[in-house]
Scaffold this active site. Structure first.
Site, PDB file in Angstrom:
ATOM      1  N   VAL A  11       0.747  -1.162  -0.119  1.00 29.23           N
ATOM      2  CA  VAL A  11       0.170  -0.074   0.000  1.00 29.23           C
ATOM      3  C   VAL A  11       0.992   1.366  -0.108  1.00 29.23           C
ATOM      4  O   VAL A  11       0.562   2.193  -0.717  1.00 29.23           O
ATOM      5  CB  VAL A  11      -1.100  -0.133   1.282  1.00 29.23           C
ATOM      6  CG1 VAL A  11      -1.743   1.426   1.619  1.00 29.23           C
ATOM      7  CG2 VAL A  11      -1.861  -1.235   1.228  1.00 29.23           C
ATOM      8  N   THR A  86      -1.383  -4.036   9.331  1.00 24.88           N
ATOM      9  CA  THR A  86      -2.266  -4.176  10.561  1.00 24.88           C
ATOM     10  C   THR A  86      -2.737  -5.427  10.471  1.00 24.88           C
ATOM     11  O   THR A  86      -3.924  -5.598  11.274  1.00 24.88           O
ATOM     12  CB  THR A  86      -3.476  -3.103  10.453  1.00 24.88           C
ATOM     13  OG1 THR A  86      -3.856  -3.079   9.137  1.00 24.88           O
ATOM     14  CG2 THR A  86      -2.965  -1.844  10.528  1.00 24.88           C
ATOM     15  N   GLU A 156      -4.396  -5.699  -6.210  1.00 30.46           N
ATOM     16  CA  GLU A 156      -2.899  -5.911  -6.988  1.00 30.46           C
ATOM     17  C   GLU A 156      -3.047  -6.236  -8.245  1.00 30.46           C
ATOM     18  O   GLU A 156      -4.046  -6.805  -8.802  1.00 30.46           O
ATOM     19  CB  GLU A 156      -2.561  -7.234  -5.918  1.00 30.46           C
ATOM     20  CG  GLU A 156      -2.101  -6.808  -4.510  1.00 30.46           C
ATOM     21  CD  GLU A 156      -1.681  -7.997  -3.782  1.00 30.46           C
ATOM     22  OE1 GLU A 156      -0.745  -8.838  -4.513  1.00 30.46           O
ATOM     23  OE2 GLU A 156      -1.694  -8.145  -2.510  1.00 30.46           O
ATOM     24  N   PHE A 253     -17.075  -9.418 -10.308  1.00 25.97           N
ATOM     25  CA  PHE A 253     -17.005 -10.520  -9.267  1.00 25.97           C
ATOM     26  C   PHE A 253     -17.986 -11.341  -8.871  1.00 25.97           C
ATOM     27  O   PHE A 253     -18.213 -11.819  -7.783  1.00 25.97           O
ATOM     28  CB  PHE A 253     -16.827  -9.399  -7.931  1.00 25.97           C
ATOM     29  CG  PHE A 253     -15.176  -9.038  -7.529  1.00 25.97           C
ATOM     30  CD1 PHE A 253     -14.751  -8.228  -8.492  1.00 25.97           C
ATOM     31  CD2 PHE A 253     -14.400  -9.541  -6.679  1.00 25.97           C
ATOM     32  CE1 PHE A 253     -13.291  -8.002  -8.345  1.00 25.97           C
ATOM     33  CE2 PHE A 253     -13.118  -9.345  -6.394  1.00 25.97           C
ATOM     34  CZ  PHE A 253     -12.705  -8.378  -7.254  1.00 25.97           C
ATOM     35  N   CYS A 264      -6.292  -9.665   1.339  1.00 23.43           N
ATOM     36  CA  CYS A 264      -7.291  -8.620   1.857  1.00 23.43           C
ATOM     37  C   CYS A 264      -8.610  -9.359   2.160  1.00 23.43           C
ATOM     38  O   CYS A 264      -9.043  -9.520   3.169  1.00 23.43           O
ATOM     39  CB  CYS A 264      -7.460  -7.644   0.716  1.00 23.43           C
ATOM     40  SG  CYS A 264      -5.962  -6.659   0.401  1.00 23.43           S
ATOM     41  N   LYS A 325      -3.678 -14.774  -7.627  1.00 23.86           N
ATOM     42  CA  LYS A 325      -4.393 -14.187  -8.798  1.00 23.86           C
ATOM     43  C   LYS A 325      -3.222 -13.905  -9.678  1.00 23.86           C
ATOM     44  O   LYS A 325      -2.067 -13.810  -9.512  1.00 23.86           O
ATOM     45  CB  LYS A 325      -5.469 -13.153  -8.628  1.00 23.86           C
ATOM     46  CG  LYS A 325      -4.560 -11.646  -8.019  1.00 23.86           C
ATOM     47  CD  LYS A 325      -5.826 -10.335  -8.133  1.00 23.86           C
ATOM     48  CE  LYS A 325      -5.208  -9.227  -7.805  1.00 23.86           C
ATOM     49  NZ  LYS A 325      -6.174  -8.189  -7.831  1.00 23.86           N
TER      50      LYS A 325
HETATM   51  C1  UGA Z   1      -9.051  -6.446  -3.122  1.00 26.01           C
HETATM   52  C2  UGA Z   1      -9.956  -5.411  -3.397  1.00 26.01           C
HETATM   53  O1  UGA Z   1     -10.571  -6.101  -4.832  1.00 26.01           O
HETATM   54  C3  UGA Z   1      -9.383  -4.182  -3.593  1.00 26.01           C
HETATM   55  O2  UGA Z   1     -10.601  -3.342  -3.994  1.00 26.01           O
HETATM   56  C4  UGA Z   1      -8.887  -3.738  -2.145  1.00 26.01           C
HETATM   57  O3  UGA Z   1      -8.385  -2.427  -2.320  1.00 26.01           O
HETATM   58  C5  UGA Z   1      -7.915  -4.553  -1.920  1.00 26.01           C
HETATM   59  O4  UGA Z   1      -8.335  -6.039  -1.668  1.00 26.01           O
HETATM   60  C6  UGA Z   1      -7.356  -4.168  -0.559  1.00 26.01           C
HETATM   61  O5  UGA Z   1      -8.200  -4.379   0.648  1.00 26.01           O
HETATM   62  O6  UGA Z   1      -6.266  -3.743  -0.521  1.00 26.01           O
HETATM   63  P1  UGA Z   1      -6.873  -7.871  -4.316  1.00 26.01           P
HETATM   64  O7  UGA Z   1      -6.883  -8.267  -2.998  1.00 26.01           O
HETATM   65  O8  UGA Z   1      -5.792  -7.281  -4.790  1.00 26.01           O
HETATM   66  O9  UGA Z   1      -7.899  -6.692  -3.724  1.00 26.01           O
HETATM   67  O10 UGA Z   1      -7.488  -8.961  -5.159  1.00 26.01           O
HETATM   68  P2  UGA Z   1      -9.026  -8.943  -5.884  1.00 26.01           P
HETATM   69  O11 UGA Z   1      -8.822  -8.743  -7.229  1.00 26.01           O
HETATM   70  O12 UGA Z   1     -10.022  -8.357  -5.014  1.00 26.01           O
HETATM   71  O13 UGA Z   1      -9.225 -10.730  -5.973  1.00 26.01           O
HETATM   72  C7  UGA Z   1      -9.238 -11.380  -4.667  1.00 26.01           C
HETATM   73  C8  UGA Z   1      -9.365 -12.917  -4.800  1.00 26.01           C
HETATM   74  O14 UGA Z   1     -10.782 -13.101  -5.475  1.00 26.01           O
HETATM   75  C9  UGA Z   1      -8.555 -13.384  -6.089  1.00 26.01           C
HETATM   76  O15 UGA Z   1      -8.120 -14.817  -5.477  1.00 26.01           O
HETATM   77  C10 UGA Z   1      -9.476 -13.718  -7.298  1.00 26.01           C
HETATM   78  O16 UGA Z   1      -8.867 -14.703  -8.051  1.00 26.01           O
HETATM   79  C11 UGA Z   1     -10.658 -13.874  -6.596  1.00 26.01           C
HETATM   80  N1  UGA Z   1     -11.941 -13.696  -7.590  1.00 26.01           N
HETATM   81  C12 UGA Z   1     -12.172 -12.392  -7.880  1.00 26.01           C
HETATM   82  C13 UGA Z   1     -12.865 -14.515  -7.895  1.00 26.01           C
HETATM   83  O17 UGA Z   1     -12.607 -15.800  -7.177  1.00 26.01           O
HETATM   84  N2  UGA Z   1     -14.061 -14.331  -8.714  1.00 26.01           N
HETATM   85  C14 UGA Z   1     -14.198 -13.136  -8.976  1.00 26.01           C
HETATM   86  O18 UGA Z   1     -15.302 -12.982  -9.961  1.00 26.01           O
HETATM   87  C15 UGA Z   1     -13.188 -12.018  -8.762  1.00 26.01           C
END
Ligand code: UGA
Length: 463
Positions: A11, A86, A156, A253, A264, A325
């Site tokens: 971050v 945190t 990310e 999503f 996260c 991811k």
């Molecule tokens: C997430 C949030 O999307 C951000 O908006 C937030 O700022 C961030 O956490 C944070 O709190 O810092 P991130 O952890 O980078 O971001 O990843 P995501 O893109 O949200 O993906 C999370 C997981 O969900 C991955 O394992 C992805 O494969 C999975 N996913 C995503 C699914 O299984 N299905 C979907 O439709 C979308």
């Protein structure tokens, strides 16, 4: 503006590089000297597309500097962002680091410097934050410091774009009697053109958490929907396309698969359930989101086992993808680690590939017995069954006819609903996914009519 960023993890470093890119003079602070030395050479400690280029570019112009001494960094800062960790790394909140950081930092802040907390905070910490900072200031004989919370919503792999072109900016006011924190943050973010929403600090903390909790809920909903689709012969991707056309629902999503990972979403769901319970609040929906997500990983393992004929002992399983991811090298709460451990516990030989060398090395160190290879074909060679864990483009674009010739048996479980089922079927693969074809191809191969119950599989996972 002159900006200091305390904590150069994910971050903090994105905040430092992007505010420098927006034309500000930025000093980044970290206690890890080795990290600082590498950053000065433009080397970023994790993979984030475009970030090392941004760091190198703005470090070269002098607009972005890296120092170890926080007092030096904040000496003439207009804004100080705190972006320290945190999480305790084990599904719990950890506020010791941020409290220690504030105790050291706050007395050194010049009068009128705005303190901005960018770290994700536990909801029960926010009420302590204002009095804590005020107490430190007054105890040190200094004037009151304006304090705000500015949660990040960056993902990310697209963090730079998310920072520089945000959907919205949230400013949480904690202690700002003269409105200096709000006006300075507004000045910083106004050029990005997004709506700026100012709210009390507690609301900002809940907004940050609420966004992630809702995203996690959408994914678990899609996964539950996929189970229904499988049972009743529907295709979850078509269904999501159909329901997502309603602007109240949207398409994002709702991709079914083996569930969410990362630092996260999983943490924030489980930590919220835990914190809520400690404060006497029931969160059955979030508890279900968490349970469904864990179950998807088990179901993925079940599917590999079913395809392999019901037994994984001594079988070679190829796992494609280790990171949580694509386009990151992050293994924090990556489903791959959990899945590999379960497969190894069932007696399988597990050979994994990921395009990120750092992820391969770390995964091998974290999961004893896991073998890693530096090419997807090497992982697939001689495999009795393969599982797609992370939908890297490399796997979607793989020469699957070549893969077919290499594998001991052409069996694949697509944990991300990302591969072309028709193409794989035409090549002779037996293909299983989550809610599109589901176990249909497997049923067909066994001669079972569609929708026939598979004991122990439809109702509950078997691993
Ligand atoms: C997430 C949030 O999307 C951000 O908006 C937030 O700022 C961030 O956490 C944070 O709190 O810092 P991130 O952890 O980078 O971001 O990843 P995501 O893109 O949200 O993906 C999370 C997981 O969900 C991955 O394992 C992805 O494969 C999975 N996913 C995503 C699914 O299984 N299905 C979907 O439709 C979308």
């Amino acid at each position: 503006m002159r900006i200091a960023v305390i904590g150069l993890g994910y971050v903090g470093l994105v905040t430092a590089a992007c505010t420098a890119a927006a034309g500000h003079d930025v000093v980044g602070v970290d206690i890890d000297e080795e990290r600082l030395a590498r950053l000065r050479l433009g080397r970023v400690p994790f993979h984030e597309p475009g970030l090392s280029e941004l760091v190198a570019e703005h470090h070269a112009t002098g607009r972005l500097r890296f120092v170890a001494d926080a007092a030096e960094a904040v000496a003439d800062a207009d804004l100080v962002f705190v972006a320290v960790n945190t999480h305790d790394g084990n599904g719990g909140w950890h506020t010791g680091t941020i409290v220690r950081c504030l105790v050291g930092l706050v007395p050194a802040l010049p009068d009128d410097t705005v303190l901005v907390v960018r770290s994700t905070l536990p909801p029960d910490f926010v009420a302590r934050l204002g009095p804590l900072v005020r107490g430190i200031r007054l105890g040190a004989g200094r004037t009151v410091t304006p304090v705000a919370i500015n949660p990040e919503f960056t993902r990310e792999s697209t963090a730079i774009r998310d920072f520089l072109s945000p959907d919205r900016v949230v400013i949480g006011v904690v202690d700002d009697p003269k409105g200096v924190a709000e006006s300075r943050l507004t000045e910083l973010y106004r050029p990005f053109g997004a709506p700026i929403i100012t709210m009390p600090g507690a609301d900002a903390v809940m907004t940050k958490l609420g966004a992630n909790l809702f995203l996690a809920t959408k994914i678990s909903f899609a996964n539950e929907l996929a189970r229904l689709c499988e049972r009743f012969g529907a295709d979850v991707s078509t269904v999501v396309e159909g329901i997502g056309g309603d602007p109240r629902i949207g398409h994002a999503f709702l991709r079914a698969g083996l569930g969410f990972g990362g630092s996260c979403l999983p943490n924030q769901v489980s930590m919220t359930v835990r914190t809520a319970a400690e404060h006497g609040v029931q969160t059955p929906l979030l508890a279900a989101v968490h349970a469904i997500n864990g179950d998807q990983r088990a179901r993925f393992v079940d599917r590999l086992r079913l395809l392999a004929g019901g037994e994984l002992e001594g079988r070679r399983v190829a796992l494609l993808g280790l990171t949580f991811k694509p386009e990151t090298d992050d293994l924090r709460d990556a489903p791959s680690l959990d899945i590999a451990e379960r497969l190894l516990a069932l007696g399988a030989r597990v050979v994994a590939h990921d395009p990120m060398e750092r992820a391969r090395e770390r995964a091998a160190a974290l999961v004893p017995g896991l073998e890693v290879t530096d090419s997807a074909f090497q992982a697939l060679r001689g495999a009795d069954v393969a599982g797609l864990v992370t939908e890297w483009a490399e796997y979607r674009d793989l020469d699957w006819s070549q893969a077919h010739t290499l594998m001991a048996a052409p069996l694949i479980v697509d944990g991300r609903n990302a591969l072309d089922a028709e193409e794989l079927g035409a090549l002779g693969f037996l293909y299983v996914d989550f809610g599109r074809r589901g176990l249909r191809d497997l049923d067909a191969a066994r001669g079972a009519p569609p929708g026939t119950a598979r004991p122990g599989v439809d109702a509950e996972h078997v691993a």
